[in-house]
Design an enzyme around this catalytic site. Structure first.
Site, PDB file in Angstrom:
ATOM      1  N   ASN A  44       0.810  -1.206  -0.106  1.00 23.60           N
ATOM      2  CA  ASN A  44      -0.078   0.134  -0.105  1.00 23.60           C
ATOM      3  C   ASN A  44       0.822   1.034  -0.109  1.00 23.60           C
ATOM      4  OD1 ASN A  44       0.618  -0.903   2.579  1.00 23.60           O
ATOM      5  ND2 ASN A  44      -1.190   0.219   3.460  1.00 23.60           N
ATOM      6  N   ILE A  45       0.554   2.371  -0.727  1.00 24.73           N
ATOM      7  CA  ILE A  45       1.013   3.328  -1.030  1.00 24.73           C
ATOM      8  C   ILE A  45       0.337   4.677  -0.530  1.00 24.73           C
ATOM      9  CG2 ILE A  45       2.310   4.995  -2.618  1.00 24.73           C
ATOM     10  CD1 ILE A  45       2.679   2.391  -4.147  1.00 24.73           C
ATOM     11  N   GLU A  46       0.470   5.248   0.630  1.00 29.22           N
ATOM     12  CA  GLU A  46      -0.607   6.407   0.779  1.00 29.22           C
ATOM     13  C   GLU A  46      -0.011   7.887   0.368  1.00 29.22           C
ATOM     14  OE1 GLU A  46      -0.892   5.709   5.203  1.00 29.22           O
ATOM     15  OE2 GLU A  46      -2.166   3.988   4.555  1.00 29.22           O
ATOM     16  N   CYS A  55      -4.123   0.615  -2.614  1.00 30.81           N
ATOM     17  CA  CYS A  55      -4.014  -0.731  -1.495  1.00 30.81           C
ATOM     18  C   CYS A  55      -2.930  -1.500  -2.049  1.00 30.81           C
ATOM     19  CB  CYS A  55      -5.370  -1.569  -1.526  1.00 30.81           C
ATOM     20  SG  CYS A  55      -6.651  -0.644  -0.521  1.00 30.81           S
ATOM     21  N   GLU A  57      -3.100  -4.877  -2.873  1.00 32.64           N
ATOM     22  CA  GLU A  57      -3.759  -5.610  -3.909  1.00 32.64           C
ATOM     23  C   GLU A  57      -3.735  -4.856  -5.481  1.00 32.64           C
ATOM     24  OE1 GLU A  57      -4.777  -5.185  -0.965  1.00 32.64           O
ATOM     25  OE2 GLU A  57      -6.245  -6.363  -0.121  1.00 32.64           O
ATOM     26  N   CYS A  93     -10.359  -4.522   0.365  1.00 27.47           N
ATOM     27  CA  CYS A  93     -11.475  -3.572   0.376  1.00 27.47           C
ATOM     28  C   CYS A  93     -12.418  -3.819  -0.810  1.00 27.47           C
ATOM     29  CB  CYS A  93     -10.929  -2.034   0.533  1.00 27.47           C
ATOM     30  SG  CYS A  93     -10.338  -1.589  -1.032  1.00 27.47           S
ATOM     31  N   CYS A  96     -10.910  -3.080  -4.240  1.00 32.21           N
ATOM     32  CA  CYS A  96      -9.750  -4.026  -4.711  1.00 32.21           C
ATOM     33  C   CYS A  96     -10.629  -5.259  -5.245  1.00 32.21           C
ATOM     34  CB  CYS A  96      -8.732  -4.498  -3.555  1.00 32.21           C
ATOM     35  SG  CYS A  96      -7.591  -3.192  -3.132  1.00 32.21           S
TER      36      CYS A  96
HETATM   37  N1  THU Z   1      -5.283  -1.629   2.739  1.00 32.62           N
HETATM   38  C1  THU Z   1      -4.600  -2.237   1.912  1.00 32.62           C
HETATM   39  O1  THU Z   1      -3.446  -2.047   1.094  1.00 32.62           O
HETATM   40  N2  THU Z   1      -5.369  -3.488   1.730  1.00 32.62           N
HETATM   41  C2  THU Z   1      -6.312  -3.938   2.052  1.00 32.62           C
HETATM   42  O2  THU Z   1      -6.735  -5.290   1.979  1.00 32.62           O
HETATM   43  C3  THU Z   1      -7.019  -3.339   3.332  1.00 32.62           C
HETATM   44  C4  THU Z   1      -6.528  -1.806   3.602  1.00 32.62           C
HETATM   45  C5  THU Z   1      -4.383  -0.245   3.198  1.00 32.62           C
HETATM   46  C6  THU Z   1      -5.134   1.035   2.776  1.00 32.62           C
HETATM   47  C7  THU Z   1      -4.429   1.946   3.765  1.00 32.62           C
HETATM   48  O3  THU Z   1      -3.383   2.246   3.135  1.00 32.62           O
HETATM   49  C8  THU Z   1      -4.313   1.037   4.818  1.00 32.62           C
HETATM   50  O4  THU Z   1      -4.153  -0.258   4.663  1.00 32.62           O
HETATM   51  C9  THU Z   1      -5.226   1.317   5.984  1.00 32.62           C
HETATM   52  O5  THU Z   1      -6.588   1.273   5.400  1.00 32.62           O
END
Ligand code: THU
Length: 139
Positions: A44-46, A55, A57, A93, A96
């Protein structure tokens, strides 16, 4: 195709270290297995503006599709708070799941793992029943 779940989880665990999560400190790694046996990883890259965040995935899917790969067998997902002793079962989520639905058949496996030995396996229809997919527009 024979899927080595433990191997795929190992890739996801190692990719989780690349997560960029200054806002949630929740780190997720994913490893996507293509039908021809290749593995595409993602984290995941915010983003400071929050909504551009991606996310793990989807990072994995977009890496694969951008390399011309569109046929998939399974994805392993591992996640949990940064620095925690134990991971959670990290459930993909809704966004995804919809991206999976674009490229994956009903037999596609989603592996939610806490470790190489502790994991749950679902099919796409189990986690996204009654999905809206390409066949709704392209038939
Ligand atoms: N996130 C994912 O990368 N994959 C998931 O299946 C659930 C949530 C990430 C999004 C965000 O960066 C952090 O987790 C919290 O929601």
């Amino acid at each position: 195709m024979e899927i080595n779940y433990q191997e795929l989880i190992k890739y996801a665990l190692s990719m989780r270290k690349m997560s960029y999560t200054p806002y949630t400190h929740f780190n997720v790694g994913a490893a996507l297995l293509s039908a021809d046996g290749r593995v595409f990883t993602g984290c995941n890259i915010e983003n400071a503006a929050l909504t551009p965040s991606n996310c793990a995935e989807r990072t994995a899917f977009f890496k694969a599709v951008s390399e011309g790969v569109k046929d998939f067998a399974a994805i392993a997902v591992v996640g949990g708070p940064e620095g925690a002793d134990e991971l959670l079962y990290c459930s993909p989520c809704g966004v995804c799941r919809q991206v999976m639905s674009e490229f994956c058949h009903d037999d596609f496996k989603i592996i939610m793992a806490k470790s190489e030995d502790e994991y749950k396996v679902y099919t796409l229809p189990e986690i996204l029943p009654e999905r809206f997919g390409p066949s709704d527009l392209l038939s």
